[in-house]
Design an enzyme around this catalytic site. Structure first.
Site, PDB file in Angstrom:
ATOM      1  N   CYS A 176       0.310   3.692   2.869  1.00  0.00           N
ATOM      2  CA  CYS A 176       0.822   3.117   4.123  1.00  0.00           C
ATOM      3  C   CYS A 176       2.318   3.391   4.250  1.00  0.00           C
ATOM      4  CB  CYS A 176       0.572   1.615   4.173  1.00  0.00           C
ATOM      5  SG  CYS A 176      -1.166   1.160   4.062  1.00  0.00           S
TER       6      CYS A 176
ATOM      7  N   CYS B 296       0.828  -1.212   0.000  1.00  0.00           N
ATOM      8  CA  CYS B 296       0.000   0.000   0.000  1.00  0.00           C
ATOM      9  C   CYS B 296       0.868   1.271   0.000  1.00  0.00           C
ATOM     10  CB  CYS B 296      -0.890  -0.060   1.236  1.00  0.00           C
ATOM     11  SG  CYS B 296      -1.692   1.465   1.698  1.00  0.00           S
TER      12      CYS B 296
END
Length: 103
Positions: free
Chosen positions: A31, A28
């Site tokens: 993230c 991600c």
């Protein structure tokens, strides 16, 4: 920063005090962008806040239990109970404001 999984998540959240839990995944991009923010917060708050990272791919039960529907999601726990949920990448001051309510 401590990593936790479905197996040991309950032990990772402090029963007294504030715990910031970063739910995310290795694939991600937001993230990855959040990680330096979380590390900065961990340094700033030191012993006052416990910081835990949970990989949602490896710990789907924990993510589901706390209603994590998107990565990244940050959940603040106060005295072992979830009190704030921040979905998506936010500026560092948003996390500071949330933390300052409980520390």
């Amino acid at each position: 920063m401590r990593e936790a999984s479905d197996i040991d998540f309950e032990n990772a959240v402090k029963p007294a005090g504030v715990t910031l839990v970063d739910f995310g995944a290795t694939w991600c991009p937001p993230c990855k962008a959040l990680l330096p923010i979380i590390e900065t917060l961990a340094e700033e708050y030191g012993e006052r806040v416990s910081v835990v990272k949970v990989d949602t791919d490896e710990s789907p039960e924990t993510a589901s239990t706390f209603g994590v529907m998107a990565n990244p999601t940050v959940i603040l726990f106060n005295d072992g109970q979830p009190v704030e949920k921040l979905v998506g990448l936010r500026p560092i001051d948003v996390y500071r404001t949330a933390l300052n309510k409980y520390v």
